[in-house]
Scaffold this motif. Structure first.
Motif, PDB file in Angstrom:
ATOM      1  N   VAL A 129      37.342  31.093  31.234  1.00 21.96           N
ATOM      2  CA  VAL A 129      38.085  32.081  32.012  1.00 21.96           C
ATOM      3  C   VAL A 129      38.226  31.508  33.417  1.00 21.96           C
ATOM      4  O   VAL A 129      37.227  31.144  34.043  1.00 21.96           O
ATOM      5  CB  VAL A 129      37.365  33.442  32.034  1.00 21.96           C
ATOM      6  N   VAL A 130      39.463  31.404  33.886  1.00 24.05           N
ATOM      7  CA  VAL A 130      39.766  30.823  35.190  1.00 24.05           C
ATOM      8  C   VAL A 130      40.207  31.935  36.130  1.00 24.05           C
ATOM      9  O   VAL A 130      41.094  32.725  35.791  1.00 24.05           O
ATOM     10  CB  VAL A 130      40.874  29.753  35.063  1.00 24.05           C
ATOM     11  N   LEU A 131      39.603  31.993  37.313  1.00 25.78           N
ATOM     12  CA  LEU A 131      39.892  33.049  38.272  1.00 25.78           C
ATOM     13  C   LEU A 131      40.590  32.490  39.511  1.00 25.78           C
ATOM     14  O   LEU A 131      40.136  31.499  40.087  1.00 25.78           O
ATOM     15  CB  LEU A 131      38.593  33.744  38.700  1.00 25.78           C
ATOM     16  N   GLY A 132      41.667  33.154  39.895  1.00 29.50           N
ATOM     17  CA  GLY A 132      42.393  32.820  41.120  1.00 29.50           C
ATOM     18  C   GLY A 132      42.287  33.991  42.072  1.00 29.50           C
ATOM     19  O   GLY A 132      43.091  34.913  42.014  1.00 29.50           O
ATOM     20  N   ILE A 133      41.277  33.968  42.932  1.00 29.05           N
ATOM     21  CA  ILE A 133      40.977  35.147  43.738  1.00 29.05           C
ATOM     22  C   ILE A 133      41.978  35.347  44.862  1.00 29.05           C
ATOM     23  O   ILE A 133      42.557  34.404  45.396  1.00 29.05           O
ATOM     24  CB  ILE A 133      39.533  35.115  44.290  1.00 29.05           C
ATOM     25  N   SER A 134      42.174  36.612  45.193  1.00 29.51           N
ATOM     26  CA  SER A 134      43.016  37.019  46.321  1.00 29.51           C
ATOM     27  C   SER A 134      42.475  38.356  46.806  1.00 29.51           C
ATOM     28  O   SER A 134      42.816  39.399  46.269  1.00 29.51           O
ATOM     29  CB  SER A 134      44.472  37.156  45.875  1.00 29.51           C
ATOM     30  N   THR A 135      41.589  38.297  47.808  1.00 30.73           N
ATOM     31  CA  THR A 135      40.941  39.519  48.262  1.00 30.73           C
ATOM     32  C   THR A 135      40.585  39.453  49.739  1.00 30.73           C
ATOM     33  O   THR A 135      40.152  38.404  50.237  1.00 30.73           O
ATOM     34  CB  THR A 135      39.674  39.829  47.440  1.00 30.73           C
ATOM     35  N   ASN A 136      40.764  40.569  50.419  1.00 32.90           N
ATOM     36  CA  ASN A 136      40.405  40.676  51.829  1.00 32.90           C
ATOM     37  C   ASN A 136      38.904  40.893  52.028  1.00 32.90           C
ATOM     38  O   ASN A 136      38.437  40.932  53.159  1.00 32.90           O
ATOM     39  CB  ASN A 136      41.169  41.842  52.480  1.00 32.90           C
ATOM     40  N   ASP A 137      38.156  41.036  50.939  1.00 25.67           N
ATOM     41  CA  ASP A 137      36.736  41.402  51.014  1.00 25.67           C
ATOM     42  C   ASP A 137      35.821  40.322  50.429  1.00 25.67           C
ATOM     43  O   ASP A 137      34.673  40.567  50.135  1.00 25.67           O
ATOM     44  CB  ASP A 137      36.541  42.735  50.263  1.00 25.67           C
ATOM     45  N   HIS A 193      41.249  34.195  61.528  1.00 24.57           N
ATOM     46  CA  HIS A 193      41.196  34.832  62.849  1.00 24.57           C
ATOM     47  C   HIS A 193      41.455  36.328  62.786  1.00 24.57           C
ATOM     48  O   HIS A 193      40.794  37.101  63.476  1.00 24.57           O
ATOM     49  CB  HIS A 193      42.175  34.133  63.801  1.00 24.57           C
ATOM     50  N   THR A 194      42.401  36.758  61.949  1.00 26.81           N
ATOM     51  CA  THR A 194      42.689  38.196  61.875  1.00 26.81           C
ATOM     52  C   THR A 194      42.137  38.848  60.608  1.00 26.81           C
ATOM     53  O   THR A 194      42.008  40.072  60.565  1.00 26.81           O
ATOM     54  CB  THR A 194      44.210  38.471  61.967  1.00 26.81           C
ATOM     55  N   LYS A 195      41.818  38.041  59.591  1.00 29.39           N
ATOM     56  CA  LYS A 195      41.212  38.575  58.356  1.00 29.39           C
ATOM     57  C   LYS A 195      40.043  37.675  57.967  1.00 29.39           C
ATOM     58  O   LYS A 195      40.107  36.932  56.988  1.00 29.39           O
ATOM     59  CB  LYS A 195      42.244  38.613  57.223  1.00 29.39           C
ATOM     60  N   PRO A 196      38.941  37.712  58.727  1.00 30.59           N
ATOM     61  CA  PRO A 196      37.859  36.749  58.528  1.00 30.59           C
ATOM     62  C   PRO A 196      37.141  36.854  57.181  1.00 30.59           C
ATOM     63  O   PRO A 196      36.484  35.899  56.764  1.00 30.59           O
ATOM     64  CB  PRO A 196      36.899  37.037  59.690  1.00 30.59           C
ATOM     65  N   ASN A 197      37.236  37.969  56.475  1.00 29.50           N
ATOM     66  CA  ASN A 197      36.573  38.105  55.171  1.00 29.50           C
ATOM     67  C   ASN A 197      37.483  37.759  53.995  1.00 29.50           C
ATOM     68  O   ASN A 197      37.069  37.824  52.844  1.00 29.50           O
ATOM     69  CB  ASN A 197      36.052  39.531  54.982  1.00 29.50           C
ATOM     70  N   SER A 198      38.730  37.407  54.279  1.00 26.28           N
ATOM     71  CA  SER A 198      39.721  37.187  53.232  1.00 26.28           C
ATOM     72  C   SER A 198      39.658  35.766  52.666  1.00 26.28           C
ATOM     73  O   SER A 198      39.537  34.788  53.411  1.00 26.28           O
ATOM     74  CB  SER A 198      41.125  37.441  53.807  1.00 26.28           C
ATOM     75  N   LEU A 199      39.736  35.676  51.344  1.00 24.79           N
ATOM     76  CA  LEU A 199      39.859  34.389  50.647  1.00 24.79           C
ATOM     77  C   LEU A 199      41.007  34.485  49.665  1.00 24.79           C
ATOM     78  O   LEU A 199      41.230  35.530  49.046  1.00 24.79           O
ATOM     79  CB  LEU A 199      38.580  34.042  49.876  1.00 24.79           C
ATOM     80  N   ILE A 200      41.721  33.362  49.508  1.00 25.40           N
ATOM     81  CA  ILE A 200      42.790  33.311  48.520  1.00 25.40           C
ATOM     82  C   ILE A 200      42.789  31.938  47.854  1.00 25.40           C
ATOM     83  O   ILE A 200      42.505  30.918  48.493  1.00 25.40           O
ATOM     84  CB  ILE A 200      44.165  33.634  49.160  1.00 25.40           C
ATOM     85  N   ALA A 201      43.086  31.946  46.557  1.00 29.88           N
ATOM     86  CA  ALA A 201      43.165  30.698  45.800  1.00 29.88           C
ATOM     87  C   ALA A 201      44.431  29.938  46.181  1.00 29.88           C
ATOM     88  O   ALA A 201      45.421  30.523  46.619  1.00 29.88           O
ATOM     89  CB  ALA A 201      43.166  31.001  44.308  1.00 29.88           C
TER      90      ALA A 201
END
Length: 195
Positions: free
Chosen positions: A123-131, A160-168
């Motif tokens: 299972v491959v995950l491509g994360i996109s979340t502000n948290d 700088h404006t969304k420091p907890n956000s990660l995106i694949a």
């Protein structure tokens, strides 16, 4: 390497990333893979500034050449009855990350992922979340250490404006799947997005 493989493509409600993900479906089909699109209920019903559910379903079905799976009962047979060779969830929201990490199965996408894991397939995950670097961080770490789960390389998209956000980096979806099928994680996992 992907020719004739059945790739489940789960799409969750990160509406702003759909434009990046839809072209990736064509990459899989161009390589001879059979793409089985699976969506969460919010993809089906939401109307946002990025488009309506109906518009996205039409684009997904056109790119994949397959009918969208939108009900849990339709996803359940991806267990032993009708297995996938690999399940991809991209984009994967923080909500779905939390649920998968804690064994909740309340959408067709999570049912397909659970069925694929039950079969011992990747299972491959491509994360996109502000948290991701907030409360959901522990869920991501839990999934990183789970057998047969792999991640599309990810990084901070706006520190700088969304420091907890990660995106694949969705452009790396195909090589990530190719590695996952060989039980390997594409590296480097942590990347720097161009800012």
């Amino acid at each position: 390497m992907l020719k004739d493989l059945r790739i489940g493509l789960g799409i969750t409600a990160s509406h702003c990333t759909y434009e990046e993900v839809i072209p990736m479906i064509k990459q899989f089909t161009d390589l001879g893979a059979i793409v089985v699109p699976i969506i969460t209920y919010s993809v089906l019903t939401a109307a946002t500034r990025f488009g309506t559910g109906e518009e996205w379903i039409e684009k997904i079905e056109a790119a994949s050449g397959s009918k969208v799976i939108s009900k849990i009962v339709e996803a359940e047979p991806f267990g032993p009855t009708n297995p996938l060779d690999c399940m991809v969830i991209a984009p994967m929201t923080g909500n779905s990350i939390s649920k998968l990490a804690n064994a909740q199965t309340d959408s067709p996408v999570l049912m397909a992922a659970k069925a694929t894991l039950r079969n011992g397939k990747p299972v491959v995950l491509g994360i996109s979340t502000n948290d991701a670097l907030g409360l959901n961080g522990m869920n991501i770490m839990k999934l990183l250490s789970t057998k047969n789960i792999y991640f599309i390389p990810f990084g901070q998209d706006n520190p700088h404006t969304k420091p907890n956000s990660l995106i694949a980096d969705f452009t790396r979806i195909v090589p990530t799947v190719e590695h996952a099928i060989q039980k390997k994680q594409l590296q480097p996992l942590l990347i720097i997005h161009s800012l």
